[in-house]
Design a protein around this motif. Structure first.
Motif, short mmCIF file in Angstrom:
data_model
loop_
_atom_site.label_atom_id
_atom_site.label_comp_id
_atom_site.label_asym_id
_atom_site.label_seq_id
_atom_site.Cartn_x
_atom_site.Cartn_y
_atom_site.Cartn_z
N GLN A 82 42.67 48.48 29.81
CA GLN A 82 42.15 47.31 30.51
C GLN A 82 41.14 47.76 31.58
O GLN A 82 41.42 48.69 32.33
N ALA A 83 40.01 47.10 31.62
CA ALA A 83 39.03 47.39 32.68
C ALA A 83 39.52 46.73 33.96
O ALA A 83 38.94 45.79 34.47
N ARG A 84 40.64 47.25 34.46
CA ARG A 84 41.36 46.55 35.51
C ARG A 84 40.79 46.85 36.89
O ARG A 84 40.08 47.84 37.08
N PRO A 85 41.11 45.97 37.87
CA PRO A 85 40.50 46.09 39.20
C PRO A 85 40.66 47.48 39.83
O PRO A 85 39.71 48.00 40.41
N SER A 86 41.84 48.09 39.68
CA SER A 86 42.06 49.39 40.32
C SER A 86 41.08 50.44 39.78
O SER A 86 40.60 51.29 40.53
N ILE A 120 38.07 49.84 38.52
CA ILE A 120 36.73 49.51 39.04
C ILE A 120 36.60 50.06 40.45
O ILE A 120 35.60 50.70 40.80
N ALA A 121 37.65 49.86 41.26
CA ALA A 121 37.61 50.33 42.66
C ALA A 121 37.50 51.85 42.71
O ALA A 121 36.77 52.40 43.55
N TRP A 153 36.10 50.01 27.05
CA TRP A 153 36.41 49.73 28.46
C TRP A 153 35.48 50.43 29.47
O TRP A 153 35.20 49.88 30.53
N MET A 205 32.36 48.40 30.68
CA MET A 205 32.70 47.32 31.60
C MET A 205 32.98 47.86 33.00
O MET A 205 32.56 47.27 34.00
N ILE A 245 30.62 45.23 45.94
CA ILE A 245 31.98 45.75 45.78
C ILE A 245 32.22 46.81 46.84
O ILE A 245 31.40 47.71 47.03
N THR A 280 36.64 50.76 48.49
CA THR A 280 38.04 50.89 48.90
C THR A 280 38.93 51.07 47.68
O THR A 280 38.56 50.65 46.59
N ASP A 281 40.11 51.66 47.88
CA ASP A 281 41.04 51.83 46.77
C ASP A 281 41.60 50.49 46.30
O ASP A 281 41.89 50.30 45.12
N TYR A 301 40.80 47.05 45.15
CA TYR A 301 39.59 46.42 44.62
C TYR A 301 39.24 45.21 45.48
O TYR A 301 40.07 44.33 45.71
N GLY A 348 42.19 43.13 43.98
CA GLY A 348 43.04 43.51 42.87
C GLY A 348 43.54 44.93 42.99
O GLY A 348 43.03 45.72 43.80
N GLY A 349 44.54 45.24 42.19
CA GLY A 349 45.08 46.59 42.22
C GLY A 349 46.19 46.75 41.19
O GLY A 349 46.40 45.88 40.36
N ASP A 350 46.86 47.89 41.26
CA ASP A 350 47.98 48.17 40.37
C ASP A 350 49.29 48.15 41.16
O ASP A 350 49.30 48.46 42.35
N ALA A 352 32.81 45.53 25.70
CA ALA A 352 34.11 45.68 26.35
C ALA A 352 34.55 44.37 27.00
O ALA A 352 33.72 43.57 27.41
N HIS A 353 35.85 44.17 27.07
CA HIS A 353 36.39 42.96 27.69
C HIS A 353 36.64 43.14 29.17
O HIS A 353 36.90 44.24 29.63
N PHE A 394 38.94 42.32 32.62
CA PHE A 394 40.36 42.25 32.94
C PHE A 394 40.83 40.81 32.82
O PHE A 394 40.17 39.90 33.29
#
Lengths: 315, 414
Positions: A68-72, A74-75, A94, A97, B162, B165-166, B168, B205-207, B411-412, B414
């Protein structure tokens, strides 16, 4: 007493300032920020640039095709000085993106801070004509390069060149690191070569072509694939045909990578009484594989144990 | 990666083919990388059958084509990226071709800034900037259909940033012509602002550990042309037109207002963070569209409200519409996924000088079969119940849809 207090404050203040300045300068000059797509390249970066801040987008428990091209991510990419990926279209679903969203021009072009390992070695299984009916294939060849000791050494050299280009001040340190790594890697390679000679001629059924380079290196033959087509999950008709193939009796094991689903493999194992070997896809794929060296050691161990057990059974 | 079956005939065929093609490989390999002379080309095929009409929906009863799109994209040079997306749709025997995206975007601005110009999808909310073919349901939630005409794309300019920062953290502002979000203007006499829509948005956003990821967003949309047109009404005429609006396929918003606020949240989970086999997506959004009454209308209306306080229990002085939805989609194997969504819309319909409350509740259950990453066949059951929509639409609808991707599929998000 008051003047004494004033003095301590003064000294502490000075200390504080110099501390801040030091950490600032370290941030600005010393610490290269490396983003890797797969854990094997994080491990390689660890060898070649141990002072860098290194982050791996995936683990050995994850399919590197489907991320997933997830926010973390990207950051993290936003802050990266260098992005290290396998390339050969492995991350095509991915990485573009992430690059688009991270707005970090530094890591967009291989002229600057983008590094594709596959561009520095010859890949296996290049295809001239790719069609989606063939499954999820890459025309640029198999991108799961990290089980080829020879290729990893070439990649290490190219990556060092890239590090030097980006962080010229530490050229000497990078060269030393590469030298040390090359020496240890070559020694280990000849050891692995020797160990691997025991595996020559072993035949396996494996899941996907994740271990294409490993099998090439140790002369194991992958006679069939659990996937009916690359990227597609095992189907019952396909498994039935594999069972037929397994019954010919020349196959020693079913090999699956740490992130892959075990159901198909287990079904086949039960019906054909072949053992299932779960190999770590990369560094971190099991407890023993903590760096590139122990990853190779562990993978060869697992294969040899099972192969020898099979041979004993045959006797 | 190639399929590893070594039947001797195949192998030799492959070897000779490989030899023959080896001279071509460098050329082909080069041609694979998208360049100006060879942009990424992708097509999406979307067809469906739907048993009933649905309120404000993109899809109509019977057979039809959904968003069948053809897209070209490429880096133009080291500074610019460009994309062109044309969409073909057919409903009720009418076909239309729209240019949905035609934008350029900067690639090399320093410090995390990006500028996008041309026609593009606004970045407000969670779903809006996603292409329809990535949706897990056959239609957008009622919030999008009512307030954004399904999905809001327009001609304009975006500046986004953007943070390094860690966590997002991105933010941006947009300005659009806003034609599709204009308030109804029956007589065509109103002078609208030519730059009608301004937006501002931020996303975090984040994990959470290795298995879960989240994103939270807030958006604001200012619509200079969103207030209702002040005029005297001929009720019959108005009524007729509105009913027609509800049936017709349209990319314009059904309800507009001066200020729109959106909050959105997405949570994704996969065992070990491995999206190959199983994963879960939970999402929710809330829309509030306010200030649609023009001042004189507002006063009159309040007065009237006081007058029949007793007679009109539902008499309604709300100067806002609102809508929300929650959705959960679970992929339980690479081949199968299922989703459940529930949403409510709470809107006010103008009737001469007063407003009647409308309410729409929708539940959708969708089941999708994916032969590969690029092909999906989906069956959806939807149930809707409404109050205040003068419509005899059936409560239940079944939709059967396919969505397939050809060519270099991008690519897709999130």
């Amino acid at each position: 007493m008051l003047w004494l207090w004033g003095l301590t404050v003064h000294i502490n203040f000075k200390l504080l300032i110099s501390g801040v300045l030091l950490s600032l300068s370290q941030q600005a000059f010393a610490q290269v920020n490396i983003f890797t797509c797969e854990p094997e390249y994080a491990a390689l970066a660890e060898e070649l640039a141990p002072d860098a801040r290194i982050y791996s987008a995936t683990t050995a428990m994850q399919d590197p095709h489907l991320v997933q091209a997830r926010p973390s991510l990207i950051a993290k990419m936003r802050q990266a000085d260098l992005v290290v990926c396998a390339g050969a279209e492995l991350e095509i679903g991915w990485l573009p993106m992430l690059q688009m969203k991270a707005a970090n021009a530094q890591v967009r072009s291989t002229d600057k801070g983008l590094f594709f390992a596959a561009e520095h070695v010859d890949t296996l299984d290049k295809m001239a004509n790719v069609d989606r009916s063939m499954g999820d294939v890459h025309s640029l060849g198999n991108p799961h390069l990290h089980f080829s000791p020879e290729r990893m050494l070439l990649i290490a050299k190219a990556l060092t060149k890239k590090l030097v280009q980006l962080d010229a001040e530490q050229t000497e340190a990078y060269q030393q690191r590469l030298q040390s790594f090359s020496k240890r890697w070559q020694a280990a390679s000849s050891k692995w070569q020797e160990v691997a000679s025991q595996l020559k001629g072993m035949k396996v059924i494996a899941y996907h072509s994740s271990f294409r380079y490993l099998f090439d290196f140790v002369s194991i033959e992958q006679v069939a694939d659990l996937e009916p087509k690359p990227g597609l999950p095992p189907t019952s008709t396909h498994l039935a045909s594999l069972l037929k193939r397994a019954k010919q009796g020349d196959i020693s094991a079913i090999v699956v990578a740490s992130y892959q689903d075990l159901r198909g493999a287990n079904w086949l194992a039960e019906k054909s009484s072949l053992p299932v070997i779960v190999l770590p896809l990369s560094v971190g794929g099991n407890e023993q594989s903590s760096d590139l060296f122990s990853l190779y050691d562990n993978v060869l161990d697992l294969l040899i144990q099972e192969y020898n057990a099979q041979k004993l059974l045959a006797l | 990666m190639k399929n590893m079956k070594f039947s001797p005939t195949r192998l030799s065929a492959k070897v000779s083919a490989a030899l023959a093609m080896s001279a071509l490989i460098p050329v082909l390999a080069q041609a694979q990388t998208p360049t100006l002379s060879n942009p990424t080309v992708s097509a999406i095929l979307d067809g469906y059958y739907q048993s009933e009409n649905r309120l404000m929906a993109e899809r109509t009863e019977g057979f039809g084509l959904g968003e069948t799109e053809l897209a070209f994209s490429a880096s133009i040079d080291d500074m610019f990226y460009g994309k062109l997306t044309t969409v073909f749709e057919s409903h009720d025997g009418t076909s239309e071709v729209n240019v949905e995206e035609a934008f350029i975007q900067t690639m090399a601005l320093p410090n995390g800034f990006t500028v996008r110009a041309g026609r593009f999808l606004s970045d407000i909310g969670y779903l809006n900037n996603q292409h329809l073919h990535t949706d897990s349901f056959t239609s957008r939630p009622s919030a999008y259909r009512a307030f954004l005409g399904g999905h809001y794309y327009d001609d304009g300019l975006r500046l986004s940033y953007i943070a390094p920062t860690d966590l997002y953290w991105s933010m941006g502002v947009e300005a659009f012509s806003g034609d599709s979000l204009r308030a109804a203007d029956e007589h065509g006499e109103r002078e609208f602002d030519s730059t009608g829509v301004y937006t501002a948005f931020t996303k975090f956003g984040g994990d959470i550990g290795i298995e879960s990821s989240w994103q939270l967003g807030f958006s604001y949309l200012r619509n200079e042309n969103g207030q209702l047109t002040p005029e005297e009404h001929d009720e019959d005429e108005h009524e007729e037109e509105h009913v027609e609006d509800e049936h017709a396929h349209s990319h314009s918003a059904s309800y507009t207002g001066k200020n729109t606020y959106v909050a959105d949240f997405v949570f994704k989970w996969a065992p070990n963070g491995n999206y190959k086999y199983q994963h879960l997506t939970l999402s929710a959004e809330y829309f509030r569209v306010s200030d649609f009454m023009v001042p004189e209308l507002h006063d009159e209306h309040e007065e009237e409200d006081h007058h029949d306080e007793e007679g009109h229990a539902e008499g309604n002085s709300k100067d806002y519409h609102q809508a929300w939805y929650v959705s959960g989609v679970y992929q339980f194997s690479p081949n199968w996924s299922a989703g459940l969504r529930y949403g409510e819309l709470d809107s006010q319909l103008q009737h001469e000088e007063h407003f009647d409350a409308q309410e729409l509740k929708e539940t959708e259950l969708s089941i999708a079969w994916h032969n590969s990453h690029f092909s999906t066949v989906r069956l959806e059951f939807s149930h809707q119940s409404n109050v205040g929509f003068d419509n005899d639409l059936s409560d239940n609808a079944i939709t059967l849809q396919y969505v397939m991707a050809l060519g270099a599929h991008g690519a897709h998000q999130f």
